[in-house]
Design a protein around this motif. Structure first.
Motif, PDB file in Angstrom:
ATOM      1  N   UNK A 268       0.853  -1.179   0.000  1.00 33.01           N
ATOM      2  CA  UNK A 268       0.000   0.000   0.000  1.00 33.01           C
ATOM      3  C   UNK A 268       0.886   1.225   0.000  1.00 33.01           C
ATOM      4  N   UNK A 269       1.061   1.758  -1.155  1.00 34.11           N
ATOM      5  CA  UNK A 269       2.025   2.839  -1.256  1.00 34.11           C
ATOM      6  C   UNK A 269       1.457   4.126  -0.672  1.00 34.11           C
ATOM      7  N   UNK A 270       2.301   4.821   0.069  1.00 28.12           N
ATOM      8  CA  UNK A 270       1.894   6.124   0.578  1.00 28.12           C
ATOM      9  C   UNK A 270       2.229   7.142  -0.495  1.00 28.12           C
ATOM     10  N   UNK A 271       1.215   7.808  -1.001  1.00 26.46           N
ATOM     11  CA  UNK A 271       1.458   8.780  -2.061  1.00 26.46           C
ATOM     12  C   UNK A 271       1.291  10.186  -1.501  1.00 26.46           C
TER      13      UNK A 271
END
Lengths: 283, 312
Positions: A268-271
């Motif tokens: 779950x990439x933190x953008x």
């Protein structure tokens, strides 16, 4: 393939036994150039044989390979103890009353590089890792294993032989661990050495693989990192203010736990998005 | 050899079964919630070394056992955080815990290596009952924790099959989505039962230290009992009361090598006899893998699957 071979420890021991057997029984009759390969291959075969039963059970009946391979570690441990301490058999050095392994033929051993403790087996390992990296990506077999890993049903509908895939993958895994044991014989040990039983290298191998996220080339890097931890641990133990070598194992476990916890940031990439506001500036 | 020896072996088997029961009860309720905890061996070792260190410095038996429970629960909390909240691979997390626990227990245990245990768990004296032939040593010759463990197995069995929270627990292992739809938090149930399971494993380790092991030994204290406990969960088909019977059987196999050694019976070298419990566990596992056995076993259906609400 969603299979977990936790028996590397035992397969490593068996590889050591196999390597030592070839080194004692076969190597004296062999040309120097093929003695080492014969020892390594024999060790790999022994490692594969040790995982054969769990592999077949898993493939045919679905018996948990995790528990079965692990239980065999304790059997292998007792087997080595039997060879060295419990019997006066083939693997024990007959020339001394002190319980230790019978040395293998000198022709079947590698010399280390110069004054280091590094052996040419390291090069073989790196080449193998590179080969496997290429092989699982480019071969039919590698493709089938990855399909099976993602979805056994799909693999079955596509006509892939799941029994063969499961068995063969576990056998290769056991052979690699066995090869590791044989490399220990060819390199530093030169005999069946019960000292290997204390090092937990097989278990460390599992951590190394998990940490490399099952990438064959990344394994080289994590393996060197872990070897550094271990050597550092030995140095700490030998220092004037000794720290038990177990600290290295603690760190290995902790590194893996933290890496696992960090996985979620990969999935779950933190953008971070920058909000640009249009501000009208009144003149 | 007389029958008395085998009777004592059997009594010992019942005693050693305590750790097996505690560990497999812990693994069982963890797995019932759908979480696999392969770290049992690590929990046992940590429980054992904690109990030893605390017992050594305070001399308090119950404080020592209490702290091994806390340590087990704490390790399980880490496992639950990793697998339930962060959705990490349960198998790898469990194995990491084995390695971490093995290393840390050796590290903590280094200064006390070879020291004999500070306190021991006294057996309960039942007076006349303990002197009865056969049932005296077998039934009335144990310590309080052993009896408490039997009661605990009964309690957990009733909890699982006769209470509403038990029903929800079983549902969480089989169909977490349904539980979620009922408005019950899957995460909370998994957290709670993983932590309770870890606490039981920790206690199993602590008890083993005081009741069975003569001294803390760097590498051989629990000797793979944790893994046998995991096989025992399958053997008991995730039912607590069957775990008692299974544990006694496995305990017997663990005890036989010692009996043979004590009796100077050397039909086989001791190293070979020591392989026996592990091989026997393997055989049992295989027997339980037949399709027919699988149907009867009833493993939690979503075992090892992280639950994510949006993914069905």
């Amino acid at each position: 393939m969603n299979l977990y071979n936790i028996g590397q420890e035992g397969q490593l021991y068996l590889g050591m036994v196999g390597g030592a057997w070839a080194g004692i029984a076969l190597a004296p009759h062999l040309n120097q150039f093929i003695a080492v390969p014969v020892v390594l291959v024999t060790g790999a075969l022994f490692g594969a044989v040790w995982v054969l039963v769990p592999a077949l059970l898993r493939a045919r009946m679905g018996t948990s390979e995790i528990v079965s391979t692990l239980l065999l570690n304790y059997v292998a441990l007792n087997l080595i103890n039997y060879f060295i301490y419990g019997s006066r058999g083939f693997f024990r050095d007959p020339s001394t009353p002190f319980p230790q392994g019978r040395p293998i033929s000198e022709s079947a051993r590698f010399d280390s590089f110069g004054t280091t403790n590094t052996y040419p087996t390291l090069i073989i390992s790196i080449m193998l890792a590179a080969f496997l990296f290429w092989f699982v990506r480019r071969s039919n077999y590698g493709y089938e294993t990855s399909v099976y890993a993602d979805s056994p049903q799909t693999a079955r509908y596509a006509g892939m032989n799941s029994i063969w895939l499961t068995t063969s993958v576990l056998l290769v895994s056991g052979a690699l661990a066995g090869l590791g044991g044989a490399m220990y014989v060819v390199g530093p040990a030169g005999k069946v050495d019960p000292g290997l039983l204390q090092t937990g290298l097989g278990y460390a191998g599992i951590v190394v693989a998990a940490l490399a996220r099952y990438n064959f080339v990344a394994v080289i890097i994590t393996a060197v990192l872990f070897a550094g931890l271990r050597v550092g641990g030995s140095a700490l133990q030998a220092s004037s203010d000794p720290v038990p070598i177990a600290i290295a194992v603690v760190l290995q476990g902790a590194v893996l736990l933290f890496a696992l916890g960090g996985e979620i940031f990969r999935r779950n990439r933190v953008v971070v998005t920058r909000v640009v506001q249009n501000v009208k500036v009144s003149v | 050899m007389n029958s008395n020896v085998w009777l004592l072996t059997f009594a010992d088997a019942i005693s050693i079964a305590t750790t097996l029961i505690l560990a497999s009860l812990g693994a069982m309720i963890t797995e019932r919630s759908g979480v696999i905890n392969l770290g049992v061996e690590g929990y046992l070792l940590m429980g054992a070394v904690t109990a030893f260190v605390v017992g050594d410095s305070t001399g308090q038996l119950w404080l020592a056992l209490g702290s091994s429970i806390v340590v087990g629960a704490a390790m399980a909390l880490v496992h639950a955080t990793l697998t339930v909240t962060l959705r990490a691979n349960q198998i790898v997390s469990g194995l990491a815990m084995v390695i971490f626990g093995t290393g840390l227990s050796q590290f903590i245990g280094k200064p006390i290596e070879g020291k004999s245990r500070p306190v021991i768990i006294e057996k309960i004296d039942f007076g006349v009952l303990s002197d009865l032939p056969i049932i005296g040593p077998v039934i009335f010759g144990h310590d309080p924790i052993t009896y408490a463990t039997w009661v605990l197995a009964l309690v957990i069995s009733l909890y699982l099959h006769r209470t509403r929270p038990g029903l929800i627990l079983r549902a969480t292992g089989d169909a977490p989505a349904t539980v979620d739809a009922q408005g019950v938090s899957v995460k909370r149930i998994r957290y709670v039962h993983t932590v309770i399971g870890g606490a039981l494993m920790g206690l199993g380790g602590g008890w083993y230290m005081f009741a069975r092991a003569a001294a803390w030994n760097q590498s051989a204290t629990t000797n793979g009992i944790g893994w046998i406990a995991l096989a025992l969960v399958v053997f008991a088909s995730w039912r607590p009361l069957r775990a008692i019977a299974g544990a006694v059987l496995f305990g017997f196999c663990l005890q036989v090598p010692f009996t043979l050694q004590g009796q100077q019976i050397n039909i086989l070298p001791s190293e070979i006899v020591s392989m026996f419990p592990y091989l026997m566990t393997l055989v049992v596992l295989v027997a339980l893998s037949t399709p027919r056995a699988r149907r009867l076993l009833g493993a939690p259906k979503m075992l090892g699957q992280p639950f994510v609400r949006d993914e069905r």
